[in-house]
Design an enzyme around this catalytic site. Structure first.
Site, PDB file in Angstrom:
ATOM      1  N   HIS A 151       3.463   6.141  11.139  1.00  0.00           N
ATOM      2  CA  HIS A 151       2.645   7.689  10.557  1.00  0.00           C
ATOM      3  C   HIS A 151       3.340   8.870  11.294  1.00  0.00           C
ATOM      4  O   HIS A 151       4.099   8.667  12.293  1.00  0.00           O
ATOM      5  CB  HIS A 151       1.003   7.539  10.841  1.00  0.00           C
ATOM      6  CG  HIS A 151       0.626   6.452   9.950  1.00  0.00           C
ATOM      7  ND1 HIS A 151       0.154   6.496   8.792  1.00  0.00           N
ATOM      8  CD2 HIS A 151      -0.097   5.273  10.556  1.00  0.00           C
ATOM      9  CE1 HIS A 151      -0.253   5.663   8.272  1.00  0.00           C
ATOM     10  NE2 HIS A 151      -0.619   4.602   9.388  1.00  0.00           N
ATOM     11  N   ASN A 211       0.929  -1.306  -0.027  1.00  0.00           N
ATOM     12  CA  ASN A 211      -0.069  -0.061   0.069  1.00  0.00           C
ATOM     13  C   ASN A 211       0.936   0.997  -0.116  1.00  0.00           C
ATOM     14  O   ASN A 211       0.813   2.234   0.854  1.00  0.00           O
ATOM     15  CB  ASN A 211      -1.149  -0.070   1.196  1.00  0.00           C
ATOM     16  CG  ASN A 211      -0.337  -0.035   2.404  1.00  0.00           C
ATOM     17  OD1 ASN A 211       0.846  -0.663   2.625  1.00  0.00           O
ATOM     18  ND2 ASN A 211      -1.141   0.254   3.634  1.00  0.00           N
ATOM     19  N   ASP A 238       3.025  -5.994  11.790  1.00  0.00           N
ATOM     20  CA  ASP A 238       2.223  -4.725  11.260  1.00  0.00           C
ATOM     21  C   ASP A 238       2.772  -3.462  11.500  1.00  0.00           C
ATOM     22  O   ASP A 238       2.037  -2.497  12.058  1.00  0.00           O
ATOM     23  CB  ASP A 238       0.892  -4.831  11.593  1.00  0.00           C
ATOM     24  CG  ASP A 238      -0.314  -4.126  10.682  1.00  0.00           C
ATOM     25  OD1 ASP A 238       0.357  -3.473   9.744  1.00  0.00           O
ATOM     26  OD2 ASP A 238      -1.272  -4.042  11.029  1.00  0.00           O
TER      27      ASP A 238
HETATM   28  N1  LIG Z   1      -2.462  -1.649  10.162  1.00  0.00           N
HETATM   29  C1  LIG Z   1      -2.738  -0.360  10.196  1.00  0.00           C
HETATM   30  O1  LIG Z   1      -3.476   0.173  11.294  1.00  0.00           O
HETATM   31  N2  LIG Z   1      -2.463   0.139   9.046  1.00  0.00           N
HETATM   32  C2  LIG Z   1      -1.693  -0.179   7.907  1.00  0.00           C
HETATM   33  C3  LIG Z   1      -2.526  -0.831   7.061  1.00  0.00           C
HETATM   34  C4  LIG Z   1      -2.816  -2.244   7.514  1.00  0.00           C
HETATM   35  O2  LIG Z   1      -1.828  -3.221   7.936  1.00  0.00           O
HETATM   36  O3  LIG Z   1      -4.039  -2.780   7.325  1.00  0.00           O
HETATM   37  C5  LIG Z   1      -1.195   0.895   7.310  1.00  0.00           C
HETATM   38  O4  LIG Z   1      -0.621   0.936   6.126  1.00  0.00           O
HETATM   39  O5  LIG Z   1      -0.944   2.154   7.987  1.00  0.00           O
HETATM   40 ZN   LIG Z   2      -3.801  -4.956   7.098  1.00  0.00          ZN
END
Ligand SMILES: NC(=O)N[C@@H](CC(=O)O)C(=O)O
Ligand SMILES: [Zn+2]
Length: 427
Positions: free
Chosen positions: A310, A93, A306
């Site tokens: 940000h 992404n 994950d």
């Molecule tokens: N996990 C999240 O909260 N965010 C992820 C996206 C994802 O892993 O779905 C992102 O790209 O910020």
């Molecule tokens: Zn995800």
């Protein structure tokens, strides 16, 4: 001339910590013994630290190309090795999404330049991750992707998912799924549809928005025979569906994050700080218990961070407007070691398997093994010294973590990828 990691420990088959030294030559593990002759090799003092295979994280957001203000491949790969991760799989992404051969090549080149963790890219399932047209799986595979996912968004159409699974199966690629049914979510929802969202009068993200995709996809995986892997499993119903799927012989695996194992919605502070906002959300107390039970009984196969950096500015926008995601690479092992192993929930041997040989094995990767002949991807862990999690010390550009101030043991002191030292804590 090789390198000896000396004066260390390893975990034996019985799960005991025993004295160990490791010789690295030509990028591979050449010998493992209680003590090795120095023989003119470079000798590194591990100071009694645990020598482990390097960790493998199959769920990392590196943000490049497109969101370099949040993270770059170089900063993310640096954060990885600081956290003991030697192989990281990066999510598609980005902007552009990883849906073309050019973008795959761009990422592999940048990762090589960075020279930190080994980076293996995912390819997007659909063009621009829009859920409509499938990408060219064969071309992406040829370019070097490791598996397919639209992570960040769920594949909404069952027909598209089924076709993706059929084609992936033909090419021997895994389908990895962010399970989220958009129809079941009120736009603007930030928290789990549970007691905390209710108390604050906020719309919640219901568990079935995840589990309905898990159930659907397990049925499609059964039909198509593909290896299907569930990202960041969070709801107790999803765990039950994976358990049933495995019993029925479906080739389904899943991952859980450190934060879903250690936190639930009731832990979110009253001020609703957005460093507690991620997707899927922290769920209820019973969900967290089901995740730990699933990890113990083998329903949940692996742990993945994950890592989702940000900026502080974005996270200061309030719980509703701030983006979903928290960082994880630099805190995963100390948190899990301190709060699952030292508390007696998991053995150290099992935790290390969940972070090394298991993720490698389910995706057929030749990493994650502390064995003679294996690539010398290693991490040395100080299991004694307590340190406080301090986001200002992160190599990641992201400081968005709910774990700031937590006191942990289990800090990586040295990380090696392919026999090269890529991270070493100052002594
Ligand atoms: N996990 C999240 O909260 N965010 C992820 C996206 C994802 O892993 O779905 C992102 O790209 O910020
Ligand atoms: Zn995800």
């Amino acid at each position: 001339m090789g390198i000896i990691l000396g004066n260390g420990k390893r975990i034996n088959e019985a799960g005991e910590q025993i004295a160990a030294e490791v010789l690295i030559e030509d990028g591979r593990i050449a010998a493992i013994a209680e003590q090795l002759a120095r023989d003119g090799h470079e000798w590194i003092d591990c100071r009694g630290g645990l020598i482990s295979a390097g960790f493998v994280d199959v769920h990392v957001h590196l943000r490049e190309p497109g969101f370099e203000h949040k993270e770059t491949i170089a900063t993310g790969a640096h954060a990885a090795v600081k956290g003991g991760f030697t192989t990281i799989a990066c999510m598609p992404n980005t902007r552009p999404a990883i849906d073309s051969v050019e973008t795959v090549r761009y990422i592999l080149d940048k990762a090589r330049e960075a020279g930190k963790a080994r980076v293996i890219p995912y390819g997007a399932i659909t063009v621009r991750q829009l859920g409509k047209e499938l990408t060219d799986f064969a071309a992406l595979k040829e370019a070097g992707i490791f598996a397919l996912t639209d992570d960040g968004v769920g594949v909404q159409s069952s027909a598209t998912m089924k076709e993706a699974m059929k084609r992936a199966k033909e090419l021997g690629l895994s389908i990895v799924a962010h399970c989220e049914d958009d129809d079941l979510i009120t736009p603007g929802s930030a928290l789990h549809d549970g007691v905390v969202a209710a108390r604050h009068g906020l719309p919640g993200i219901p568990s079935e928005s995840e589990s309905i995709h898990v159930g659907r996809d397990i049925l499609l995986a059964e039909q198509t025979g593909v290896h299907y892997h569930v990202c960041h499993i969070s709801a107790k119903e999803s765990v039950r569906l994976v358990r049933d799927g495995k019993r029925a012989g479906v080739n389904v695996t899943c991952e859980v994050t450190p934060h879903h194992l250690l936190l639930c919605d009731e832990d979110i502070p009253e001020d609703l700080n957005a460093n507690w906002k991620m997707n899927p959300p922290l769920r209820g107390r019973e969900d967290r218990a089901a995740l730990i039970a699933g990890l113990k009984d083998g329903t949940i196969d692996i742990i993945a961070t994950d890592h989702a950096p940000h900026t502080a500015e974005e996270k200061a926008n309030g719980i509703v407007r701030a983006p979903f995601g928290i960082v994880g690479l630099e805190t995963a092992f100390p948190l899990l070691y301190t709060h699952l192993v030292l508390t007696g929930e998991l053995t150290l041997k099992r935790l290390i398997e969940l972070l090394t040989v298991k993720p490698a094995a389910i995706f057929g990767l030749p990493y994650g093994r502390l064995e003679v002949g294996a690539p010398a991807d290693l991490t040395v862990l100080d299991l004694e010294t307590e340190r406080t999690i301090d986001p200002s010390t992160f190599a990641s550009k992201g400081t968005n973590t709910p774990f700031a101030g937590w006191v942990c043991k289990g800090w990586p002191t040295l990380t090696m990828v392919n026999g090269a030292i890529v991270h070493r804590e100052a002594e």
